[in-house]
Scaffold this active site. Structure first.
Site, mmCIF file in Angstrom:
data_model
loop_
_atom_site.group_PDB
_atom_site.id
_atom_site.type_symbol
_atom_site.label_atom_id
_atom_site.label_comp_id
_atom_site.label_asym_id
_atom_site.label_seq_id
_atom_site.Cartn_x
_atom_site.Cartn_y
_atom_site.Cartn_z
ATOM 1 N N LYS A 66 0.730 -1.097 0.257
ATOM 2 C CA LYS A 66 0.037 0.053 -0.045
ATOM 3 C C LYS A 66 0.766 1.251 -0.061
ATOM 4 O O LYS A 66 0.529 2.273 -0.343
ATOM 5 C CB LYS A 66 -0.949 0.032 1.045
ATOM 6 N N ALA A 133 -4.694 1.221 8.461
ATOM 7 C CA ALA A 133 -6.386 1.242 8.485
ATOM 8 C C ALA A 133 -6.812 2.356 9.312
ATOM 9 O O ALA A 133 -7.554 3.041 9.126
ATOM 10 C CB ALA A 133 -6.927 -0.040 8.736
ATOM 11 N N TYR A 223 -12.281 -9.205 9.666
ATOM 12 C CA TYR A 223 -13.419 -9.827 9.356
ATOM 13 C C TYR A 223 -13.369 -11.329 8.956
ATOM 14 O O TYR A 223 -14.040 -12.135 8.541
ATOM 15 C CB TYR A 223 -13.998 -9.371 7.828
HETATM 16 P P1 NAP Z 1 -0.924 -2.476 10.296
HETATM 17 O O1 NAP Z 1 -0.735 -1.331 9.578
HETATM 18 O O2 NAP Z 1 0.053 -3.620 10.311
HETATM 19 O O3 NAP Z 1 -1.338 -2.032 11.827
HETATM 20 C C1 NAP Z 1 -1.282 -3.089 12.852
HETATM 21 C C2 NAP Z 1 -1.872 -2.700 14.238
HETATM 22 O O4 NAP Z 1 -2.155 -3.795 14.894
HETATM 23 C C3 NAP Z 1 -1.019 -1.626 14.744
HETATM 24 O O5 NAP Z 1 -1.525 -0.524 15.581
HETATM 25 C C4 NAP Z 1 -0.384 -2.680 15.777
HETATM 26 O O6 NAP Z 1 0.385 -2.151 16.860
HETATM 27 C C5 NAP Z 1 -1.222 -3.364 16.348
HETATM 28 N N1 NAP Z 1 -1.092 -4.811 16.745
HETATM 29 C C6 NAP Z 1 -0.526 -5.774 16.092
HETATM 30 N N2 NAP Z 1 -0.407 -6.812 16.831
HETATM 31 C C7 NAP Z 1 -0.488 -6.278 18.195
HETATM 32 C C8 NAP Z 1 -0.656 -6.955 19.703
HETATM 33 N N3 NAP Z 1 -0.194 -8.163 19.510
HETATM 34 N N4 NAP Z 1 -0.907 -6.238 20.480
HETATM 35 C C9 NAP Z 1 -1.328 -5.018 20.326
HETATM 36 N N5 NAP Z 1 -1.479 -4.407 18.998
HETATM 37 C C10 NAP Z 1 -0.893 -5.065 17.972
HETATM 38 O O7 NAP Z 1 -2.416 -3.523 9.672
HETATM 39 P P2 NAP Z 1 -3.572 -2.419 9.002
HETATM 40 O O8 NAP Z 1 -3.567 -2.152 7.672
HETATM 41 O O9 NAP Z 1 -3.957 -1.063 9.759
HETATM 42 O O10 NAP Z 1 -4.736 -3.598 9.428
HETATM 43 C C11 NAP Z 1 -4.976 -3.652 10.675
HETATM 44 C C12 NAP Z 1 -6.138 -4.926 10.823
HETATM 45 O O11 NAP Z 1 -7.251 -4.422 10.039
HETATM 46 C C13 NAP Z 1 -6.037 -6.305 9.929
HETATM 47 O O12 NAP Z 1 -6.559 -7.206 10.690
HETATM 48 C C14 NAP Z 1 -6.479 -6.165 8.737
HETATM 49 O O13 NAP Z 1 -7.175 -7.604 8.136
HETATM 50 C C15 NAP Z 1 -7.891 -5.344 8.863
HETATM 51 N N6 NAP Z 1 -8.409 -4.667 7.786
HETATM 52 C C16 NAP Z 1 -9.727 -4.458 7.606
HETATM 53 C C17 NAP Z 1 -10.106 -4.042 6.415
HETATM 54 C C18 NAP Z 1 -11.527 -4.176 5.872
HETATM 55 O O14 NAP Z 1 -11.972 -3.545 4.989
HETATM 56 N N7 NAP Z 1 -12.440 -4.746 6.864
HETATM 57 C C19 NAP Z 1 -9.303 -3.059 5.952
HETATM 58 C C20 NAP Z 1 -7.886 -3.052 6.167
HETATM 59 C C21 NAP Z 1 -7.446 -3.593 7.139
HETATM 60 P P3 NAP Z 1 1.733 -1.439 17.018
HETATM 61 O O15 NAP Z 1 1.752 -0.026 16.298
HETATM 62 O O16 NAP Z 1 2.105 -1.319 18.245
HETATM 63 O O17 NAP Z 1 2.714 -2.590 16.213
#
Ligand code: NAP
Length: 279
Positions: A66, A133, A223
């Site tokens: 992205k 996200a 999801y």
């Molecule tokens: P990302 O940029 O990798 O961010 C991940 C987030 O999760 C960060 O805030 C990270 O915290 C936190 N995290 C990860 N492991 C953790 C743990 N063990 N304890 C506490 N916090 C933790 O990912 P993203 O693209 O934002 O996506 C995040 C989620 O949203 C994913 O599950 C993805 O599938 C979902 N999503 C859904 C949609 C939809 O259309 N429904 C769209 C986009 C994303 P740190 O900053 O401390 O590392």
């Protein structure tokens, strides 16, 4: 053919995007195809060239590209520029323009399920997580007039970098996850955007909900599974819930609108996709 489309990412063989966009093409009577364009990082630039040469109408971009896609595009729309990530690209007469539909897609999905809630922009919102996200959702909510959005994240600096985004009016506090847990009764809407609770770690929650308001909405953008442990707990405490598959549909709807200027109807798809994910 009106529209050759695709999804660039890795790994994406099990993506739901082809299922969604195939239905959008059908229900808007648009002739087109949507293919999986799975590439390794060192193949990304070549893939963009292939897309240009083959006159694609546009494509989606997912993890882990992205941000990495940005140097290969010609222009970014202001929203994608501020968020710093692209999930949709439009090919306008050979010029590749990057957009980010996650935030607006999220807002559309919330509006669809909770129209009365969205009308009151004075509500207190808590965002759990500060990844890509969360950044997109914060920006879209703020642009639409929500001012009171606090951010809690494991890594505080990342939450602060979202609070520092250039937004019209914002009164944002940055919190640790345990501070958020202790002050949960303050919030009308909690938006869970971390990876915590995602398959295969379905028994995990990012925070406990003891202090949750009974009339709050808990929204989880994960999801898979559709019923995260957090959502199950929220429901058992009498709160309203909002599922992640809905954001998936609405961010795709906005992408489709960018490509074709047509708005696919997704009412039935919401139920179908939920059933598909529930297996
Ligand atoms: P990302 O940029 O990798 O961010 C991940 C987030 O999760 C960060 O805030 C990270 O915290 C936190 N995290 C990860 N492991 C953790 C743990 N063990 N304890 C506490 N916090 C933790 O990912 P993203 O693209 O934002 O996506 C995040 C989620 O949203 C994913 O599950 C993805 O599938 C979902 N999503 C859904 C949609 C939809 O259309 N429904 C769209 C986009 C994303 P740190 O900053 O401390 O590392």
């Amino acid at each position: 053919m009106e529209g050759k489309l695709g999804l660039v990412g890795y790994p994406i063989k099990h993506s739901l995007s082809p299922w969604i966009h195939q239905r959008f093409l059908e229900n808007t009577e648009t002739i087109g195809t949507y293919s999986i364009l799975e590439v390794l990082e060192n193949e990304l630039e070549q893939m963009v060239q292939t897309i240009r040469k083959n006159s694609y109408k546009g494509f989606n971009v997912t993890l882990p590209y992205k941000q990495k896609i940005i140097p290969f595009l010609d222009e970014l729309d202001p929203h994608a520029k501020e968020v710093g990530a692209v999930n949709t690209v439009l090919n306008r007469n050979g010029k590749l323009i990057g957009y980010n539909t996650d935030g607006i897609g999220y807002l559309r999905s919330l509006t669809n399920h909770y129209p009365a809630f969205v009308e009151d922009r004075q509500k207190n919102v808590l965002l759990l997580g500060a990844g890509g996200a969360a950044r997109a959702i914060y920006y879209a909510l703020n642009q639409s007039g929500f001012q009171f959005i606090d951010i809690a994240n494991r890594t505080i600096e990342k939450a602060q970098s979202i609070a520092d985004l250039k937004t019209p009016v914002s009164k944002t506090s940055v919190l640790t996850l345990s501070e958020a847990e202790k002050n949960l009764d303050k919030y009308d809407l909690i938006i869970q955007t971390t990876n915590v609770g995602m398959k295969p770690n379905e028994d995990e929650v990012p925070i406990r909900l003891e202090k949750l308001q009974e009339n709050a909405i808990v929204s989880d953008i994960i999801y898979q599974p559709i019923w995260t442990k957090l959502l199950k707990e929220a429901k058992s405490r009498g709160a309203s819930v909002h599922h992640g598959h809905s954001m998936l549909l609405y961010q795709a709807q906005y992408a489709f609108e960018i490509w074709f200027g047509r708005l696919p109807i997704i009412t039935n798809m919401d139920i179908q996709l939920k059933q598909l994910l529930e297996g």
